[in-house]
Scaffold this motif. Structure first.
Motif, mmCIF file in Angstrom:
data_model
loop_
_atom_site.group_PDB
_atom_site.id
_atom_site.type_symbol
_atom_site.label_atom_id
_atom_site.label_comp_id
_atom_site.label_asym_id
_atom_site.label_seq_id
_atom_site.Cartn_x
_atom_site.Cartn_y
_atom_site.Cartn_z
ATOM 1 N N THR A 105 31.787 -44.060 -36.679
ATOM 2 C CA THR A 105 32.568 -43.693 -37.851
ATOM 3 C C THR A 105 33.182 -44.962 -38.406
ATOM 4 N N SER A 106 32.877 -45.281 -39.662
ATOM 5 C CA SER A 106 33.400 -46.477 -40.316
ATOM 6 C C SER A 106 34.435 -46.088 -41.358
ATOM 7 N N MET A 107 35.473 -46.914 -41.477
ATOM 8 C CA MET A 107 36.557 -46.660 -42.425
ATOM 9 C C MET A 107 36.996 -47.987 -43.022
ATOM 10 N N ALA A 108 37.424 -47.947 -44.283
ATOM 11 C CA ALA A 108 37.869 -49.168 -44.954
ATOM 12 C C ALA A 108 38.929 -48.833 -45.988
ATOM 13 N N TRP A 147 39.222 -47.039 -50.996
ATOM 14 C CA TRP A 147 38.988 -46.650 -49.607
ATOM 15 C C TRP A 147 37.620 -46.002 -49.492
ATOM 16 N N LEU A 148 37.072 -46.023 -48.301
ATOM 17 C CA LEU A 148 35.783 -45.366 -48.071
ATOM 18 C C LEU A 148 35.603 -45.072 -46.596
ATOM 19 N N THR A 149 34.691 -44.147 -46.334
ATOM 20 C CA THR A 149 34.313 -43.792 -44.965
ATOM 21 C C THR A 149 32.812 -43.550 -44.915
ATOM 22 N N HIS A 150 32.245 -43.647 -43.732
ATOM 23 C CA HIS A 150 30.838 -43.269 -43.560
ATOM 24 C C HIS A 150 30.591 -42.947 -42.103
ATOM 25 N N THR A 151 29.644 -42.024 -41.868
ATOM 26 C CA THR A 151 29.246 -41.684 -40.509
ATOM 27 C C THR A 151 27.727 -41.804 -40.399
ATOM 28 N N ASN A 152 27.009 -40.761 -39.982
ATOM 29 C CA ASN A 152 25.598 -40.932 -39.642
ATOM 30 C C ASN A 152 24.662 -39.968 -40.349
ATOM 31 N N HIS A 153 24.956 -39.696 -41.608
ATOM 32 C CA HIS A 153 24.022 -38.914 -42.413
ATOM 33 C C HIS A 153 23.917 -39.553 -43.792
ATOM 34 N N LEU A 203 42.097 -38.037 -42.974
ATOM 35 C CA LEU A 203 43.111 -38.923 -42.421
ATOM 36 C C LEU A 203 43.574 -39.956 -43.445
ATOM 37 N N ILE A 204 42.643 -40.547 -44.161
ATOM 38 C CA ILE A 204 43.019 -41.546 -45.165
ATOM 39 C C ILE A 204 43.788 -40.896 -46.306
ATOM 40 N N LYS A 205 43.302 -39.757 -46.792
ATOM 41 C CA LYS A 205 43.988 -39.077 -47.888
ATOM 42 C C LYS A 205 45.405 -38.666 -47.496
ATOM 43 N N GLU A 239 44.283 -47.965 -35.897
ATOM 44 C CA GLU A 239 44.244 -47.616 -34.477
ATOM 45 C C GLU A 239 44.383 -46.111 -34.288
ATOM 46 N N ARG A 240 45.306 -45.519 -35.034
ATOM 47 C CA ARG A 240 45.512 -44.066 -34.929
ATOM 48 C C ARG A 240 44.298 -43.313 -35.439
ATOM 49 N N TRP A 241 43.772 -43.736 -36.554
ATOM 50 C CA TRP A 241 42.597 -43.052 -37.118
ATOM 51 C C TRP A 241 41.406 -43.118 -36.163
ATOM 52 N N LEU A 242 41.129 -44.300 -35.632
ATOM 53 C CA LEU A 242 39.957 -44.461 -34.774
ATOM 54 C C LEU A 242 40.138 -43.831 -33.401
ATOM 55 N N SER A 243 41.371 -43.447 -33.068
ATOM 56 C CA SER A 243 41.649 -42.771 -31.803
ATOM 57 C C SER A 243 41.663 -41.252 -31.947
#
Length: 365
Positions: A107-110, A248-254, A285-287, A302-306
């Motif tokens: 899971t990627s976040m920026a 901001w952006l996010t991405h996973t595996n699709h 989480l970002i929103k 750290e909180r988001w990735l946990s």
């Protein structure tokens, strides 16, 4: 913490240092992928080596230094060049529709301007548990390229990291039904980290240069307070930008891009209960943080990735004990990169504290 190697010199010298000082991690990678390819693909290691050779001509035309670095790793570790080539083409073997399809996470976040002043990117890297024993933290100082800090698997020359020019990179595997004999994904990852800007990085993965599909999250900060992040879904048939217009952006595996879907089919058959769910949670989480007007910094990441909502298929991913071996994945490490500050935080495994791994300014040999 992961074994750290300081590598410098020519491509061959950098590879030899990697192979000799990280020999055990290289051997661990070879053992793990030989087993996984056999279990999931019914493919012998010799067949994997032959498959990897199909990419050799494209790599030579793309960047001969990559061949030299892989040759150096092979020499340093006391293995054949084809073994190292196969490791660097492992996604082309594992994540295309030959035999059983692997389950890959991440899971990627920026977040960047206008949400916050800094440019921060981060991700979990989810894969088979055995690869914890293959991790290496590389500090690479080559001539005529930025200094690179990268977390990788032993023997693989491109992975997740950032450089002294302010370019940072996160990845997400995409499982599809098509591939070519062009440049393997992991070498595209290294090409991004060899770049001095987003524009240069993107030029190295566009126009069908890359052999398989994957998601490239590329952040950049010029060191003068200007930065942004972009997200590109890459395929052998073209690329497309996905998200990120609001800072901001996010991405996973699709696959999210309708453009990319015209060329390849997404064959990740757990995307609805895993990948899509993780992306929705990352978005949420970002929103929520933006809506609450709370400070967003490395500690927020750290909180988001946990996060463990929907465990085991959570952002902080846990192994599904009922899945077959090649689908048992967990978060091997999580990394947060502040590209404005040129520093990063790393946590190996799913618990414990994040530790700072680097702080650097522009350095070029």
């Amino acid at each position: 913490m992961v074994k750290r190697l300081h590598l410098q010199g020519s491509a061959k010298e950098i590879g030899f240092q990697h192979g000799s000082q990280g020999k055990q991690e290289v051997m661990n990678s070879l053992e793990a992928y030989e087993r996984l390819f056999y279990v999931a693909k019914k493919m012998s290691w010799q067949e994997a080596r032959e498959h990897a050779l199909l990419h050799l001509n494209a790599i030579e035309k793309y960047d001969l230094r990559m061949i030299e670095e892989m040759e150096g790793i092979a020499e340093g570790a006391g293995v054949d060049f084809q073994d190292i080539l196969a490791l660097n083409a492992r996604s082309e073997i594992a994540l295309t529709n030959i035999g059983e399809v692997f389950s890959d996470g991440c899971t990627s976040m920026a977040v960047s301007s206008p949400i916050i002043k800094d440019t921060i990117i981060g991700q979990t890297w989810d894969w088979t548990a055995s690869q914890k024993n293959s991790l290496l933290l590389l500090d690479i100082q080559a001539k005529n390229t930025p200094r690179i800090t990268m977390v990788t698997e032993g023997g693989i020359i491109g992975k997740i990291g950032f450089n002294s020019a302010g370019v940072g990179f996160c990845l997400n595997a995409l499982v599809t039904d098509k591939g070519t004999n062009k440049v393997p994904l992991h070498l595209g990852y290294r090409a991004v980290l060899n770049s001095y800007s987003q524009a240069e990085a993107i030029s190295k993965i566009s126009n069908g240069q890359i052999a398989a599909s994957g998601n490239f999250l590329i952040g950049y900060d010029d060191g003068d307070g200007n930065g942004m992040t972009v997200n590109l879904e890459v395929s052998p048939f073209g690329i497309d930008y996905v998200g990120g217009d609001d800072g901001w952006l996010t991405h996973t595996n699709h696959i999210c891009s309708n453009v990319i879907k015209q060329y390849v089919n997404d064959v990740n058959d757990v995307r609805f209960e895993d990948s899509i769910l993780r992306k929705k949670r990352a978005d949420q989480l970002i929103k929520a943080s933006i809506a609450a007007k709370e400070p967003i910094n490395e500690q927020t990441f750290e909180r988001w990735l946990s996060d463990t909502l929907n465990k085991p298929c959570s952002i902080n991913h846990f192994e599904n004990e009922n899945a077959p071996e090649y689908r048992k994945v967990e978060t091997i490490f999580s990394i947060i990169m502040n590209l404005s500050e040129r520093r990063a935080l790393l946590r190996v495994g799913q618990e414990g504290a994040f530790e700072e791994i680097d702080s650097m300014r522009a350095v070029t040999l």
